[in-house]
Motif scaffolding. Structure first.
Motif, short mmCIF file in Angstrom:
data_model
loop_
_atom_site.label_atom_id
_atom_site.label_comp_id
_atom_site.label_asym_id
_atom_site.label_seq_id
_atom_site.Cartn_x
_atom_site.Cartn_y
_atom_site.Cartn_z
N LEU A 1 -7.92 7.00 7.07
CA LEU A 1 -7.93 5.73 6.34
C LEU A 1 -7.56 5.95 4.88
O LEU A 1 -6.78 5.20 4.30
CB LEU A 1 -9.31 5.07 6.46
CG LEU A 1 -9.53 3.80 5.65
CD1 LEU A 1 -8.53 2.71 6.03
CD2 LEU A 1 -10.97 3.30 5.83
N ARG A 2 -8.14 6.98 4.26
CA ARG A 2 -7.82 7.27 2.86
C ARG A 2 -6.32 7.53 2.68
O ARG A 2 -5.69 6.96 1.78
CB ARG A 2 -8.62 8.50 2.39
CG ARG A 2 -8.20 9.02 1.01
CD ARG A 2 -9.06 10.19 0.56
NE ARG A 2 -9.17 11.21 1.57
CZ ARG A 2 -8.25 12.13 1.82
NH1 ARG A 2 -7.10 12.13 1.14
NH2 ARG A 2 -8.44 13.06 2.75
N GLN A 3 -5.76 8.37 3.53
CA GLN A 3 -4.34 8.69 3.44
C GLN A 3 -3.48 7.44 3.61
O GLN A 3 -2.49 7.25 2.89
CB GLN A 3 -3.98 9.74 4.49
CG GLN A 3 -4.63 11.10 4.25
CD GLN A 3 -4.59 12.00 5.47
OE1 GLN A 3 -4.03 11.63 6.51
NE2 GLN A 3 -5.17 13.18 5.36
N SER A 4 -3.88 6.59 4.54
CA SER A 4 -3.12 5.37 4.80
C SER A 4 -3.18 4.42 3.61
O SER A 4 -2.16 3.87 3.18
CB SER A 4 -3.65 4.67 6.05
OG SER A 4 -2.95 3.48 6.30
N LEU A 5 -4.36 4.26 3.02
CA LEU A 5 -4.50 3.35 1.89
C LEU A 5 -3.76 3.86 0.66
O LEU A 5 -3.17 3.07 -0.09
CB LEU A 5 -5.98 3.14 1.56
CG LEU A 5 -6.78 2.32 2.60
CD1 LEU A 5 -8.26 2.32 2.24
CD2 LEU A 5 -6.26 0.89 2.71
N LEU A 6 -3.79 5.16 0.44
CA LEU A 6 -3.08 5.72 -0.71
C LEU A 6 -1.57 5.54 -0.59
O LEU A 6 -0.86 5.50 -1.61
CB LEU A 6 -3.42 7.20 -0.87
CG LEU A 6 -4.84 7.52 -1.36
CD1 LEU A 6 -5.11 9.01 -1.33
CD2 LEU A 6 -5.06 6.98 -2.78
N ALA A 7 -1.10 5.41 0.64
CA ALA A 7 0.35 5.25 0.85
C ALA A 7 0.79 3.79 0.82
O ALA A 7 1.99 3.51 0.87
CB ALA A 7 0.74 5.87 2.19
N LYS A 8 -0.17 2.85 0.73
CA LYS A 8 0.19 1.44 0.76
C LYS A 8 0.92 1.04 -0.52
O LYS A 8 0.60 1.48 -1.62
CB LYS A 8 -1.06 0.57 0.90
CG LYS A 8 -1.87 0.80 2.17
CD LYS A 8 -1.14 0.41 3.42
CE LYS A 8 -2.06 0.56 4.64
NZ LYS A 8 -1.32 0.38 5.90
N SER A 9 1.86 0.14 -0.36
CA SER A 9 2.57 -0.43 -1.51
C SER A 9 1.71 -1.50 -2.16
O SER A 9 0.97 -2.22 -1.49
CB SER A 9 3.90 -1.04 -1.04
OG SER A 9 4.44 -1.88 -2.03
N ASP A 10 1.79 -1.60 -3.48
CA ASP A 10 1.05 -2.64 -4.18
C ASP A 10 1.58 -4.03 -3.86
O ASP A 10 0.89 -5.03 -4.04
CB ASP A 10 1.14 -2.41 -5.70
CG ASP A 10 0.37 -1.18 -6.14
OD1 ASP A 10 -0.55 -0.78 -5.41
OD2 ASP A 10 0.69 -0.64 -7.21
N ARG A 11 2.82 -4.08 -3.38
CA ARG A 11 3.46 -5.39 -3.14
C ARG A 11 3.16 -5.93 -1.74
O ARG A 11 3.10 -7.14 -1.55
CB ARG A 11 4.97 -5.28 -3.33
CG ARG A 11 5.39 -4.97 -4.77
CD ARG A 11 6.89 -4.96 -4.93
NE ARG A 11 7.51 -3.93 -4.10
CZ ARG A 11 7.64 -2.66 -4.49
NH1 ARG A 11 7.18 -2.27 -5.67
NH2 ARG A 11 8.22 -1.78 -3.70
N ALA A 12 3.00 -5.05 -0.76
CA ALA A 12 2.78 -5.48 0.62
C ALA A 12 1.28 -5.52 0.93
O ALA A 12 0.54 -4.60 0.58
CB ALA A 12 3.48 -4.54 1.58
#
Length: 454
Positions: A251-262
């Motif tokens: 979950l941490r890895q996935s959230l860190l990779a999220k775009s601020d726009r999407a």
């Protein structure tokens, strides 16, 4: 008195049931303070214009302002207005009830969760589970945002008239079967089971990035399929984990990779607290050890590394709580043939609430037998009384066809810690669970609602 304590008092008063239900019992909320409302809250934050995909509306979003306490309303609105919400994680810790959380916080077994609950970054209060307060029913509400009265998943073991048998919905197989194989799709397809849409599909239709992080062996199981039917999240968007710590790391890895726009939504499910509690009892040493381990993993994998990402919200809740059961307090129904001979099917539902499917014109005999033999530890209500008291959905609202068929004619409900079972095989009669749920007690019905900004 803190916000959560005030909210707790108001919630208990608001959701009070008539006296014949017993003491320390709680009516589920479907109008804004329950589990189905928490699911709808995620959609309101991320995709308020998401298509309904159903003629039947989902539950309204979770709304603490219903408690009509200015201090609570101000705290809720202040928390929501801190920053935009772009990413939401719904973390369900199976069996981690509000009363259990409070006990472990007081004993300092969960320092990270306790600190998060008291943080300026959080809003924390109790909410209610659904009824029955059991996993398959509650997880279906969490996945759809609908009450049981609408989605029709009324318990673990249900009589399905469409295939003429009692189905165990954990294994998706006949309740009494020589093997453990699930129904093949050609006989009973889980993706057609639920008559309402899931939140994953609705958010995907609105352009939200949706993921499911769940135990790897749950991928494409029947319960995963009927709670995520036709969604990408249930297929390509499903990420399997091996341990809860692995889940939090992913979950941490996935959230860190999220775009601020999407915008994104992630569902995370952890079953281990419930498993330990069933075997050893809630708040046992093993229970405390498991929750303490999860608390440490949450801190190291999520709370610390993601600090400062205040557009990302963790919704931490549970499907239900648990209470301790004295195994001697078991009603074995097969010892009462004068009752069972008037049922056209074995009992269904849960050990804490049984659905009785009664033969034609035999209801009076069944009621009289229960009154004469079980009234000290059990009571009955009709299906219409359950509807009028708002057990399965909004009070007075009719049940869906699916729910109507599956709850039988009478509900046999436990007082205190009693359970009811019916032994219908030649196998040894076993007592297996020290921790139980599915009832209306505070310990079973109250769940935490923690909205936390990283």
């Amino acid at each position: 008195m803190g916000i959560s304590a005030i909210a707790g008092e108001k919630l208990l008063a608001r959701q009070k049931l008539p006296e014949f239900f017993g003491r320390e019992v709680l009516k589920p909320s479907y109008d804004g303070l329950g589990l189905s409302n928490i699911a709808s809250l995620a959609i309101e934050w991320l995709a308020p214009d998401a298509p309904s995909l159903s003629e039947s509306p989902a539950s309204v979003a979770f709304n603490p302002e219903l408690l009509a306490v200015s201090e609570i309303s101000a705290a809720w609105n202040s928390w929501q207005n801190q920053a935009p919400i772009n990413h939401v994680v719904l973390l369900i810790l199976d069996g981690f009830g509000y009363e259990q959380l409070q006990s472990l916080a007081n004993s300092q077994d969960i320092p990270a969760i306790a600190q998060a609950c008291d943080s300026q970054q959080s809003f924390f209060m109790p909410a209610t589970s659904v009824y029955p307060s059991t996993t398959v029913t509650a997880l279906t509400s969490a996945a759809t945002g609908y009450a049981p009265a609408q989605h029709g998943m009324m318990g673990t073991n249900l009589y399905l008239s469409e295939i003429g048998t009692i189905v165990n919905f954990i294994g998706f197989r006949p309740q009494v079967a020589p093997g453990r194989n699930s129904f093949p799709d050609s006989i009973f397809n889980p993706e057609t089971l639920i008559p309402v849409p899931n939140i994953y599909l609705r958010m995907e239709k609105a352009g939200i990035d949706v993921e499911i992080i769940n135990f790897e062996q749950f991928k494409q199981t029947s319960i995963s399929r009927f709670t995520s039917a036709y969604s990408k999240a249930g297929n390509d968007g499903f990420k399997g984990y091996r341990t809860p710590s692995d889940a939090f790391a992913q979950l941490r890895q996935s959230l860190l990779a999220k775009s601020d726009r999407a915008k994104s939504f992630t569902y995370v499910y952890v079953p281990t607290i419930d498993q330990v509690s069933h075997r050893y009892g809630p708040l046992s040493d093993s229970y405390k050890a498991e929750v303490s381990t999860l608390d440490f993993a949450l801190k190291k994998q999520l709370l610390e590394p993601l600090a400062g990402r205040n557009d990302t919200v963790l919704l931490l809740t549970a499907d239900h709580g648990q209470r301790y059961s004295n195994l001697e307090n078991t009603l074995w129904l097969e010892k009462h043939p004068q009752l069972t001979q008037n049922l056209f099917a074995p009992i269904t539902g849960e050990s804490r609430v049984r659905y009785l499917h009664i033969k034609h014109n035999k209801q009076a005999e069944v009621l009289n037998y229960i009154k004469q033999n079980f009234s000290e530890n059990f009571f009955t209500i009709t299906k219409s009384e359950a509807v009028d008291n708002g057990l399965f959905g909004l009070a007075g609202k009719p049940l869906s066809k699916e729910a109507e068929d599956r709850v039988g004619d009478l509900l046999l409900i436990s007082h205190n810690d009693w359970i009811c079972r019916q032994h219908i095989t030649n196998e040894e009669r076993l007592h297996t669970h020290l921790g139980v749920h599915a009832g209306l007690s505070h310990a079973e019905m109250l769940i935490p609602f923690l909205a936390y900004r990283f």
